[in-house]
Every structure is written in structure tokens, then in C-alpha cells.
Write a protein that holds these residues in place. Structure first.
Motif, PDB file in Angstrom:
ATOM      1  N   LEU A 187       0.827  -1.215   0.000  1.00 59.65           N
ATOM      2  CA  LEU A 187       0.000   0.000   0.000  1.00 59.65           C
ATOM      3  C   LEU A 187       0.856   1.259   0.000  1.00 59.65           C
ATOM      4  N   ASP A 188       1.939   1.256   0.766  1.00 53.97           N
ATOM      5  CA  ASP A 188       2.839   2.409   0.797  1.00 53.97           C
ATOM      6  C   ASP A 188       3.455   2.660  -0.580  1.00 53.97           C
ATOM      7  N   THR A 189       3.850   1.603  -1.262  1.00 54.26           N
ATOM      8  CA  THR A 189       4.414   1.729  -2.611  1.00 54.26           C
ATOM      9  C   THR A 189       3.370   2.282  -3.576  1.00 54.26           C
ATOM     10  N   PHE A 190       2.160   1.770  -3.484  1.00 55.00           N
ATOM     11  CA  PHE A 190       1.069   2.229  -4.351  1.00 55.00           C
ATOM     12  C   PHE A 190       0.791   3.718  -4.124  1.00 55.00           C
ATOM     13  N   ARG A 191       0.706   4.111  -2.863  1.00 55.55           N
ATOM     14  CA  ARG A 191       0.455   5.534  -2.548  1.00 55.55           C
ATOM     15  C   ARG A 191       1.585   6.417  -3.058  1.00 55.55           C
ATOM     16  N   ARG A 192       2.810   5.961  -2.880  1.00 56.62           N
ATOM     17  CA  ARG A 192       3.973   6.740  -3.326  1.00 56.62           C
ATOM     18  C   ARG A 192       3.936   6.931  -4.840  1.00 56.62           C
TER      19      ARG A 192
ATOM     20  N   LEU B   5       1.351   6.994  -6.728  1.00 56.09           N
ATOM     21  CA  LEU B   5       0.267   7.905  -7.075  1.00 56.09           C
ATOM     22  C   LEU B   5       0.526   9.342  -6.628  1.00 56.09           C
ATOM     23  N   GLY B   6       1.575   9.531  -5.811  1.00 57.71           N
ATOM     24  CA  GLY B   6       1.921  10.873  -5.374  1.00 57.71           C
ATOM     25  C   GLY B   6       1.292  11.297  -4.068  1.00 57.71           C
ATOM     26  N   PHE B   7       0.697  10.359  -3.351  1.00 57.17           N
ATOM     27  CA  PHE B   7       0.124  10.680  -2.045  1.00 57.17           C
ATOM     28  C   PHE B   7       1.224  10.707  -0.983  1.00 57.17           C
ATOM     29  N   PRO B   8       1.052  11.522   0.056  1.00 56.20           N
ATOM     30  CA  PRO B   8       2.058  11.535   1.123  1.00 56.20           C
ATOM     31  C   PRO B   8       2.090  10.207   1.861  1.00 56.20           C
ATOM     32  N   LYS B   9       3.235   9.908   2.441  1.00 57.11           N
ATOM     33  CA  LYS B   9       3.413   8.662   3.187  1.00 57.11           C
ATOM     34  C   LYS B   9       2.503   8.649   4.409  1.00 57.11           C
ATOM     35  N   SER B  10       1.833   7.522   4.625  1.00 57.03           N
ATOM     36  CA  SER B  10       0.977   7.400   5.817  1.00 57.03           C
ATOM     37  C   SER B  10       1.835   7.131   7.042  1.00 57.03           C
ATOM     38  N   SER B  11       1.341   7.572   8.206  1.00 53.02           N
ATOM     39  CA  SER B  11       2.126   7.369   9.422  1.00 53.02           C
ATOM     40  C   SER B  11       1.697   6.138  10.164  1.00 53.02           C
TER      41      SER B  11
END
Length: 57
Positions: free
Chosen positions: A44-49, A51-57
Motif C-alpha cells: 500500500l505504501d508503494t502504491f500511494r507513493r 500515485l503521489g500521495f504523502p506517506k501514511s504514518s
């Protein structure tokens, strides 16, 4: 000629089909990533990255 048959309704059937397709794709991607030794959270972190979304905490 008979009228078209719908599973749910004329509007909801295409939405349902897209949902099923996206779910199948997500399941396959997750399975392939697990085979590579990655966790679901890493995937999920790779997918978000990508897409340009900020990293989740």
C-alpha cells in the motif's frame, strides 16, 4: 427481440462490474507482492507513493 437482462439494474451493473474487476486486480497484486516477501502495508505504501500521495504514518 427480448429486452436486456440486468443482474441488479441498468445503472448499478456497470458499477458492480468495475468494483469486481478492481477487487480482483487488488487481490492478485497483493498475492504477488506477498510471494516477493512484502507485507500488505509495504504494498500500500508503494502504491500511494507511485500515485503521489504523502506517506501514511
Amino acid at each position: 427481440m427480448s429486452s436486456p437482462r440486468y443482474i441488479i439494474s441498468r445503472v448499478v451493473d456497470p458499477i458492480f462490474a468495475v468494483f469486481i474487476g478492481l477487487s480482483a486486480a487488488a487481490t492478485r497484486i497483493n498475492r504477488e507482492e506477498k510471494e516477493k516477501g512484502r507485507t500488505t502495508q509495504q504494498t500500500l505504501d508503494t502504491f500511494r507513493r507511485r500515485l503521489g500521495f504523502p506517506k501514511s504514518s
